[in-house]
Design a protein around this motif. Structure first.
Motif, short mmCIF file in Angstrom:
data_model
loop_
_atom_site.label_atom_id
_atom_site.label_comp_id
_atom_site.label_asym_id
_atom_site.label_seq_id
_atom_site.Cartn_x
_atom_site.Cartn_y
_atom_site.Cartn_z
N LYS A 1 60.39 46.13 71.34
CA LYS A 1 61.29 46.99 72.10
C LYS A 1 60.59 48.31 72.46
O LYS A 1 60.73 48.82 73.58
CB LYS A 1 62.58 47.27 71.33
CG LYS A 1 63.49 46.06 71.21
CD LYS A 1 64.11 45.68 72.55
CE LYS A 1 65.18 44.62 72.36
NZ LYS A 1 65.94 44.36 73.58
N GLU A 2 59.82 48.86 71.52
CA GLU A 2 59.07 50.09 71.80
C GLU A 2 58.04 49.82 72.88
O GLU A 2 57.87 50.62 73.81
CB GLU A 2 58.41 50.60 70.51
CG GLU A 2 57.73 51.95 70.66
CD GLU A 2 56.25 51.86 70.98
OE1 GLU A 2 55.70 52.84 71.50
OE2 GLU A 2 55.65 50.80 70.71
N SER A 3 57.37 48.67 72.82
CA SER A 3 56.41 48.29 73.86
C SER A 3 57.10 48.07 75.20
O SER A 3 56.55 48.41 76.26
CB SER A 3 55.66 47.01 73.46
OG SER A 3 54.84 47.24 72.36
N VAL B 1 57.84 52.56 63.69
CA VAL B 1 58.32 52.46 65.07
C VAL B 1 58.94 53.78 65.52
O VAL B 1 58.71 54.22 66.66
CB VAL B 1 59.30 51.28 65.25
CG1 VAL B 1 59.89 51.25 66.65
CG2 VAL B 1 58.60 49.96 64.95
N LEU B 2 59.67 54.45 64.64
CA LEU B 2 60.20 55.77 65.00
C LEU B 2 59.06 56.72 65.37
O LEU B 2 59.13 57.45 66.36
CB LEU B 2 61.01 56.38 63.85
CG LEU B 2 62.46 55.97 63.72
CD1 LEU B 2 63.09 56.65 62.51
CD2 LEU B 2 63.26 56.29 64.98
N HIS B 3 58.01 56.71 64.56
CA HIS B 3 56.85 57.58 64.84
C HIS B 3 56.22 57.20 66.18
O HIS B 3 55.88 58.09 66.99
CB HIS B 3 55.82 57.49 63.71
CG HIS B 3 54.60 58.29 63.95
ND1 HIS B 3 54.62 59.67 63.98
CD2 HIS B 3 53.33 57.93 64.22
CE1 HIS B 3 53.40 60.12 64.26
NE2 HIS B 3 52.60 59.08 64.39
N SER B 4 56.06 55.92 66.44
CA SER B 4 55.49 55.47 67.71
C SER B 4 56.35 55.90 68.89
O SER B 4 55.84 56.32 69.94
CB SER B 4 55.32 53.95 67.73
OG SER B 4 54.38 53.54 66.77
N THR C 1 57.76 59.05 73.67
CA THR C 1 58.69 59.90 74.42
C THR C 1 58.09 61.28 74.67
O THR C 1 58.37 61.90 75.70
CB THR C 1 60.05 60.03 73.72
OG1 THR C 1 59.86 60.46 72.36
CG2 THR C 1 60.81 58.70 73.74
N ASP C 2 57.23 61.74 73.78
CA ASP C 2 56.51 62.99 74.02
C ASP C 2 55.53 62.84 75.18
O ASP C 2 55.47 63.68 76.08
CB ASP C 2 55.77 63.43 72.74
CG ASP C 2 55.10 64.78 72.90
OD1 ASP C 2 55.78 65.76 73.28
OD2 ASP C 2 53.88 64.86 72.66
N ASN D 1 63.04 62.47 72.64
CA ASN D 1 62.01 62.90 71.70
C ASN D 1 62.60 63.78 70.59
O ASN D 1 62.27 63.59 69.41
CB ASN D 1 60.88 63.63 72.44
CG ASN D 1 59.75 63.99 71.51
OD1 ASN D 1 59.60 65.13 71.11
ND2 ASN D 1 58.94 62.99 71.16
N GLU D 2 63.45 64.71 70.97
CA GLU D 2 64.05 65.60 69.96
C GLU D 2 64.91 64.81 68.97
O GLU D 2 64.88 65.06 67.77
CB GLU D 2 64.87 66.71 70.62
CG GLU D 2 64.01 67.77 71.26
CD GLU D 2 63.00 68.41 70.30
OE1 GLU D 2 63.39 68.78 69.17
OE2 GLU D 2 61.81 68.50 70.67
#
Length: 177
Positions: free
Chosen positions: A85-87, A140-143, A148-149, A157-158
């Protein structure tokens, strides 16, 4: 790491014209075989789109990601899917579909938040039981924070930064590290 070799022309034709996707997007239940195919399906869409972007075929890459949105369920069935999902969100950002990229980020963040709260509750009495899922969710949160940054999606991102910090503090306080 060796990069994938993709015949984008053939894969594009198959993805857009030949493959029959069934109703995986709206299924109430996925049998183990269908569920097992879900990560592969998401990976294929993401890989094809990313390779098309590299080849300068942005229009085709965008069409692939639009197609993925009609095929891939919004529902997340297990923590391991959050990687794809992140990808998927990254691929959507790459083709300029910021709205859907943010939607996928938001849905994935919601899923991770809900499940990490659950896994941390379990960890209070059984510290190692959900450790892999906790670590994957944090990864995944870190990725997604970095993603988003990079794409200047400040609202998302916030939220992710705040959530990550909260879970990082819980992780450290729990003594699981």
């Amino acid at each position: 790491m060796q990069s994938e070799k993709i015949n984008t022309e053939a894969m594009y034709d198959n993805t857009m014209n030949k493959f029959v996707w069934g109703n995986i997007k709206n299924a109430n239940y996925l049998d183990p075989e269908s569920y097992g195919m879900l990560n592969l399906i998401m990976n294929n869409f993401n890989s094809l789109s990313n390779e098309l972007v590299k080849e300068g075929k942005l229009k085709e890459a965008k069409a692939v990601m639009e197609r993925s949105l009609t095929v891939v369920p919004d529902k997340i069935y297990a923590m391991r899917e959050t990687l794809q999902k992140e990808s998927m969100a990254e691929s959507l950002y790459m083709v300029g579909d910021i709205k859907n990229g943010n939607r996928i980020i938001s849905l994935t963040t919601d899923y991770i938040e809900q499940n990490l709260n659950y896994f941390f509750a379990i960890a209070e009495t059984k510290s190692n039981l959900e450790m892999n899922n906790i670590q994957l969710g944090m990864y995944v949160l870190h990725s997604m924070d970095l993603l988003t940054d990079e794409y200047k999606q400040n609202k998302e991102n916030e939220r992710i930064k705040k959530l990550f910090k909260n879970f990082e503090n819980r992780y450290q306080l729990s003594g699981m590290n």
